[in-house]
Scaffold this motif. Structure first.
Motif, PDB file in Angstrom:
ATOM      1  N   LYS A  27    -106.093   8.426  -0.349  1.00 51.37           N
ATOM      2  CA  LYS A  27    -104.835   8.870   0.262  1.00 51.37           C
ATOM      3  C   LYS A  27    -105.011   9.161   1.746  1.00 51.37           C
ATOM      4  N   GLN A  28    -106.122   9.780   2.089  1.00 54.34           N
ATOM      5  CA  GLN A  28    -106.398  10.078   3.495  1.00 54.34           C
ATOM      6  C   GLN A  28    -106.554   8.790   4.300  1.00 54.34           C
ATOM      7  N   TRP A  29    -107.283   7.829   3.728  1.00 51.89           N
ATOM      8  CA  TRP A  29    -107.493   6.548   4.408  1.00 51.89           C
ATOM      9  C   TRP A  29    -106.160   5.820   4.619  1.00 51.89           C
ATOM     10  N   ALA A  30    -105.336   5.795   3.571  1.00 48.41           N
ATOM     11  CA  ALA A  30    -104.044   5.110   3.653  1.00 48.41           C
ATOM     12  C   ALA A  30    -103.157   5.744   4.718  1.00 48.41           C
ATOM     13  N   ASP A  31    -103.097   7.064   4.737  1.00 50.15           N
ATOM     14  CA  ASP A  31    -102.271   7.766   5.719  1.00 50.15           C
ATOM     15  C   ASP A  31    -102.733   7.472   7.137  1.00 50.15           C
ATOM     16  N   HIS A  32    -104.033   7.497   7.351  1.00 47.40           N
ATOM     17  CA  HIS A  32    -104.573   7.257   8.697  1.00 47.40           C
ATOM     18  C   HIS A  32    -104.326   5.825   9.149  1.00 47.40           C
ATOM     19  N   ARG A  33    -104.516   4.869   8.257  1.00 44.21           N
ATOM     20  CA  ARG A  33    -104.357   3.464   8.640  1.00 44.21           C
ATOM     21  C   ARG A  33    -102.902   3.103   8.904  1.00 44.21           C
ATOM     22  N   VAL A  34    -101.992   3.703   8.142  1.00 42.63           N
ATOM     23  CA  VAL A  34    -100.570   3.425   8.343  1.00 42.63           C
ATOM     24  C   VAL A  34    -100.060   4.078   9.618  1.00 42.63           C
ATOM     25  N   ASN A  35    -100.443   5.329   9.860  1.00 43.68           N
ATOM     26  CA  ASN A  35     -99.901   6.075  10.990  1.00 43.68           C
ATOM     27  C   ASN A  35    -100.629   5.845  12.308  1.00 43.68           C
ATOM     28  N   PHE A  36    -101.918   5.583  12.244  1.00 43.78           N
ATOM     29  CA  PHE A  36    -102.678   5.429  13.485  1.00 43.78           C
ATOM     30  C   PHE A  36    -103.228   4.015  13.668  1.00 43.78           C
ATOM     31  N   GLY A  37    -103.506   3.339  12.559  1.00 40.44           N
ATOM     32  CA  GLY A  37    -104.011   1.975  12.667  1.00 40.44           C
ATOM     33  C   GLY A  37    -102.908   0.936  12.668  1.00 40.44           C
ATOM     34  N   ARG A  38    -101.661   1.391  12.387  1.00 43.69           N
ATOM     35  CA  ARG A  38    -100.518   0.485  12.323  1.00 43.69           C
ATOM     36  C   ARG A  38    -100.788  -0.702  11.404  1.00 43.69           C
ATOM     37  N   LYS A  39    -101.187  -0.364  10.156  1.00 43.70           N
ATOM     38  CA  LYS A  39    -101.413  -1.383   9.136  1.00 43.70           C
ATOM     39  C   LYS A  39    -100.411  -1.185   8.003  1.00 43.70           C
ATOM     40  N   GLY A  40    -100.019  -2.297   7.373  1.00 44.10           N
ATOM     41  CA  GLY A  40     -99.122  -2.230   6.237  1.00 44.10           C
ATOM     42  C   GLY A  40     -99.870  -1.974   4.949  1.00 44.10           C
ATOM     43  N   ARG A  41     -99.134  -1.657   3.894  1.00 45.42           N
ATOM     44  CA  ARG A  41     -99.769  -1.274   2.635  1.00 45.42           C
ATOM     45  C   ARG A  41    -100.604  -2.383   2.000  1.00 45.42           C
ATOM     46  N   ASN A  42    -100.239  -3.640   2.206  1.00 50.23           N
ATOM     47  CA  ASN A  42    -101.048  -4.721   1.649  1.00 50.23           C
ATOM     48  C   ASN A  42    -102.438  -4.760   2.285  1.00 50.23           C
ATOM     49  N   PHE A  43    -102.483  -4.524   3.580  1.00 50.84           N
ATOM     50  CA  PHE A  43    -103.755  -4.510   4.299  1.00 50.84           C
ATOM     51  C   PHE A  43    -104.590  -3.319   3.831  1.00 50.84           C
ATOM     52  N   VAL A  44    -103.942  -2.157   3.710  1.00 49.78           N
ATOM     53  CA  VAL A  44    -104.641  -0.940   3.274  1.00 49.78           C
ATOM     54  C   VAL A  44    -105.174  -1.108   1.857  1.00 49.78           C
ATOM     55  N   ARG A  45    -104.390  -1.739   0.989  1.00 50.71           N
ATOM     56  CA  ARG A  45    -104.825  -1.970  -0.396  1.00 50.71           C
ATOM     57  C   ARG A  45    -106.101  -2.799  -0.421  1.00 50.71           C
ATOM     58  N   GLN A  46    -106.179  -3.820   0.400  1.00 53.76           N
ATOM     59  CA  GLN A  46    -107.372  -4.669   0.453  1.00 53.76           C
ATOM     60  C   GLN A  46    -108.572  -3.889   0.981  1.00 53.76           C
ATOM     61  N   GLU A  47    -108.337  -3.037   1.976  1.00 54.51           N
ATOM     62  CA  GLU A  47    -109.428  -2.233   2.521  1.00 54.51           C
ATOM     63  C   GLU A  47    -109.983  -1.284   1.466  1.00 54.51           C
ATOM     64  N   LEU A  48    -109.111  -0.637   0.730  1.00 58.44           N
ATOM     65  CA  LEU A  48    -109.553   0.313  -0.286  1.00 58.44           C
ATOM     66  C   LEU A  48    -110.324  -0.390  -1.401  1.00 58.44           C
ATOM     67  N   ALA A  49    -109.870  -1.572  -1.772  1.00 56.30           N
ATOM     68  CA  ALA A  49    -110.583  -2.339  -2.798  1.00 56.30           C
ATOM     69  C   ALA A  49    -111.989  -2.693  -2.311  1.00 56.30           C
ATOM     70  N   ALA A  50    -112.089  -3.053  -1.035  1.00 51.92           N
ATOM     71  CA  ALA A  50    -113.391  -3.399  -0.458  1.00 51.92           C
ATOM     72  C   ALA A  50    -114.325  -2.193  -0.410  1.00 51.92           C
ATOM     73  N   LYS A  51    -113.757  -0.995  -0.365  1.00 56.91           N
ATOM     74  CA  LYS A  51    -114.552   0.227  -0.336  1.00 56.91           C
ATOM     75  C   LYS A  51    -114.913   0.715  -1.736  1.00 56.91           C
ATOM     76  N   GLY A  52    -114.527  -0.067  -2.750  1.00 58.10           N
ATOM     77  CA  GLY A  52    -114.915   0.253  -4.105  1.00 58.10           C
ATOM     78  C   GLY A  52    -113.987   1.184  -4.846  1.00 58.10           C
ATOM     79  N   LEU A  53    -112.803   1.417  -4.329  1.00 53.94           N
ATOM     80  CA  LEU A  53    -111.861   2.292  -5.006  1.00 53.94           C
ATOM     81  C   LEU A  53    -111.273   1.582  -6.226  1.00 53.94           C
ATOM     82  N   GLY A  54    -111.017   2.335  -7.291  1.00 55.17           N
ATOM     83  CA  GLY A  54    -110.463   1.766  -8.509  1.00 55.17           C
ATOM     84  C   GLY A  54    -108.956   1.613  -8.430  1.00 55.17           C
ATOM     85  N   LYS A  55    -108.394   0.970  -9.459  1.00 56.83           N
ATOM     86  CA  LYS A  55    -106.953   0.707  -9.485  1.00 56.83           C
ATOM     87  C   LYS A  55    -106.139   1.991  -9.429  1.00 56.83           C
ATOM     88  N   ASN A  56    -106.565   3.012 -10.146  1.00 54.97           N
ATOM     89  CA  ASN A  56    -105.818   4.266 -10.168  1.00 54.97           C
ATOM     90  C   ASN A  56    -105.816   4.944  -8.809  1.00 54.97           C
TER      91      ASN A  56
END
Length: 224
Positions: free
Chosen positions: A122-151
């Motif tokens: 959640k922290q990563w998503a908030d930072h990337r959307v608000n400061f990195g100007r990334k959309g949720r699809n991009f953030v989803r891919q980043e989180l998957a690459a970091k080993g986060l699970g579906k939940n």
């Protein structure tokens, strides 16, 4: 120092503070250097001058020392910024900590809340959307690459503020629209492609295109 049997006993004859690390001590058994130990483990096991230890106890101490070292390596790594469990495991492996040693260090880090994949996502998503100007699809891919699970990823996606995401997309879209060359259709194609590559969903992109194109019409005086 070598042990010839598991019941052999030795006496700690000297405890010496290391010069380059004020939290580690050199332990001497029977006047010979035997091992180095972190002060936390030394105190826990009462490894002071005069203490008698045997080989079996020594094995337990060395295992605990390795696990403690892995834990401290994890704390140091996390001190540089939030990380996912997978990232911490990868770092520990790079430093030579694997198997049960790594597992116990990870469990301890979780217990102390240094590792929390739900909060991290959640922290990563908030930072990337608000400061990195990334959309949720991009953030989803980043989180998957970091080993986060579906939940964890699903929870992070739900936590994204849709208005914040749109405002970020609009700022980027307006800037891209102004800098894009060509006619209306060219500006639209280039702006849409740019926003989609940054991970914004089609609905957000369409909304931005409508807004920036309307602004262009109003600025040109053709909105009447």
């Amino acid at each position: 120092m070598e042990w010839t049997s598991t019941d052999q006993q030795s006496t700690i004859t000297k405890v010496e503070l290391q010069k380059k690390n004020k939290h580690r001590f050199n332990i001497y058994l029977n006047e010979e250097f035997a091992f180095a130990i972190h002060e936390d483990i030394m105190i826990k096991h009462h490894l002071f001058k005069g203490t008698i230890i045997d080989a079996a106890r020594m094995i337990d101490i060395m295992q605990e020392e390795e696990q403690h070292s892995a834990y401290l390596a994890g704390v140091l790594y996390l001190g540089r910024g939030p990380r996912s469990e997978k990232e911490v495991r990868r770092k520990l492996k790079e430093k030579g900590y694997e198997g049960e040693c790594s597992d116990k260090a990870i469990d301890r880090l979780k217990e102390h809340r240094y590792i929390d994949d739900n909060a991290f996502a959640k922290q990563w998503a908030d930072h990337r959307v608000n400061f990195g100007r990334k959309g949720r699809n991009f953030v989803r891919q980043e989180l998957a690459a970091k080993g986060l699970g579906k939940n964890e990823i699903a929870g992070a996606m739900e936590s994204i503020d849709e208005d914040d995401e749109y405002e970020g997309a609009l700022a980027l879209g307006a800037k891209k629209w102004r800098s894009a060359s060509g006619e209306y259709i060219d500006k639209k194609r280039k702006t849409m492609g740019y926003l989609l590559r940054r991970g914004y969903v089609q609905g957000v992109v369409n909304r931005v295109i409508r807004e920036v194109s309307q602004q262009t019409l109003e600025e040109s005086g053709f909105d009447d």
